[in-house]
Motif scaffolding. Structure first.
Motif, mmCIF file in Angstrom:
data_model
loop_
_atom_site.group_PDB
_atom_site.id
_atom_site.type_symbol
_atom_site.label_atom_id
_atom_site.label_comp_id
_atom_site.label_asym_id
_atom_site.label_seq_id
_atom_site.Cartn_x
_atom_site.Cartn_y
_atom_site.Cartn_z
ATOM 1 N N ASP A 1 -35.315 -21.501 -8.556
ATOM 2 C CA ASP A 1 -35.637 -21.484 -7.127
ATOM 3 C C ASP A 1 -34.399 -21.868 -6.318
ATOM 4 O O ASP A 1 -34.072 -23.042 -6.198
ATOM 5 C CB ASP A 1 -36.788 -22.459 -6.851
ATOM 6 C CG ASP A 1 -37.435 -22.202 -5.504
ATOM 7 O OD1 ASP A 1 -36.890 -21.408 -4.707
ATOM 8 O OD2 ASP A 1 -38.495 -22.796 -5.248
ATOM 9 N N GLU A 2 -33.724 -20.865 -5.796
ATOM 10 C CA GLU A 2 -32.471 -21.054 -5.057
ATOM 11 C C GLU A 2 -31.493 -21.956 -5.824
ATOM 12 O O GLU A 2 -31.021 -22.964 -5.297
ATOM 13 C CB GLU A 2 -32.761 -21.624 -3.668
ATOM 14 C CG GLU A 2 -33.685 -20.731 -2.853
ATOM 15 C CD GLU A 2 -33.734 -21.123 -1.383
ATOM 16 O OE1 GLU A 2 -32.666 -21.467 -0.849
ATOM 17 O OE2 GLU A 2 -34.811 -21.082 -0.790
ATOM 18 N N SER B 1 -41.240 -20.036 -3.036
ATOM 19 C CA SER B 1 -41.451 -21.180 -3.937
ATOM 20 C C SER B 1 -42.906 -21.248 -4.370
ATOM 21 O O SER B 1 -43.214 -21.548 -5.528
ATOM 22 C CB SER B 1 -41.053 -22.491 -3.249
ATOM 23 O OG SER B 1 -39.672 -22.494 -2.974
HETATM 24 MG MG MG Z 1 -38.545 -22.229 -1.281
#
Ligand code: MG
Ligand code: ADP
Length: 233
Positions: A172-173, A51
């Motif tokens: 992000d995911e 991240s």
């Molecule tokens: Mg992360």
């Protein structure tokens, strides 16, 4: 379309948090290059800095060292307002949590970035309706986030990320909170839009199978920088 062959050219990135004795260096002397049009997966264990890397590339944070060139634009010397403008126009974000506004329906959530950028209400809503259609949610425009399933909420997030016509999509995911079927549908949608819109996409994921379907996989390893694992396509 951009004439730059490289969408992301990050070199010598270093980033840590805290100060002196409490300092935690997360990223050290990292190079990360993504060609225009690529879809790249970033994988690695929790806490490794995925991240953090995405925040640097997305101009949400600044590296302590190193430089980031986005689509030929040197970003380091730019002041905050110019960076924010570049970010709003050129980069779309999708996070693990949808971050939709509860009090706005799907249409107004997607229209919001357009309204903030000064587009008129009717124009913004027309564009938002097209975007919701493109993510398969033409029938859900007046639903509020809590009236949508997790998969639908993430599809609205994707529509919102694309509202300003970005060149670069940072996710992000994006499927991290979804069950298997919905994760697969969302990933397929992102893959389709990547090609259709002509995006460059960087997707952080814990899902190895999805990562293998990207053009390349970057593995971020603890304190040893990024090792690149090139998959032939
Ligand atoms: Mg992360
Ligand atoms: N704003 C911050 N302040 C302090 N530490 C942070 C901050 N952001 C991230 N970290 C720390 O940096 C490390 C990497 O975090 P992160 O980039 O979120 O990892 P990942 O996304 O790979 O799980 C973690 O140890 C995390 O606790």
């Amino acid at each position: 379309m951009s004439e730059n062959r490289l969408m992301v050219e990050a070199t010598g990135l270093t980033k840590g948090f805290g100060s002196a004795s409490t300092r935690l260096e997360v990223i050290r002397d990292l190079d990360f290059v993504v060609a225009t049009g690529e879809m790249v997966a970033v994988v690695g264990p929790s806490g490794v800095g995925k991240s953090t890397l995405l925040h640097l590339i997305g101009l949400l944070d600044r590296p302590e060292k190193g430089r980031i060139v986005l689509d030929g634009v040197e970003t380091d010397g730019l002041d905050g307002a110019v960076r924010a403008g570049l970010r709003n126009r050129s980069i779309g974000f999708v996070f693990q949590h949808h971050h939709l506004l509860d009090e706005l329906d799907a249409l107004d959530n997607v229209a919001l970035p357009l309204r903030i950028s000064g587009r008129g209400s009717r124009d913004a809503r027309n564009r938002a309706a097209e975007l919701l259609d493109s993510v398969g949610l033409a029938e859900r425009t007046t639903h509020f986030p809590d009236q949508l399933s997790g998969g639908e909420q993430q599809r609205v997030s994707v529509a919102r990320a694309l509202a300003m016509g970005p060149k670069l999509l940072l996710a992000d995911e994006p499927t991290g909170n979804l069950d298997r079927d919905n994760a697969e549908r969302l990933f397929q949608l992102v893959t389709e839009l990547h090609l259709k819109v002509g995006l460059t996409s960087i997707i952080v994921t814990h899902n190895e199978e999805m990562a293998r379907r990207c053009d390349r996989i970057f593995r971020l390893a603890q304190r040893s920088g990024l090792s690149e694992n090139v998959r032939e396509i």
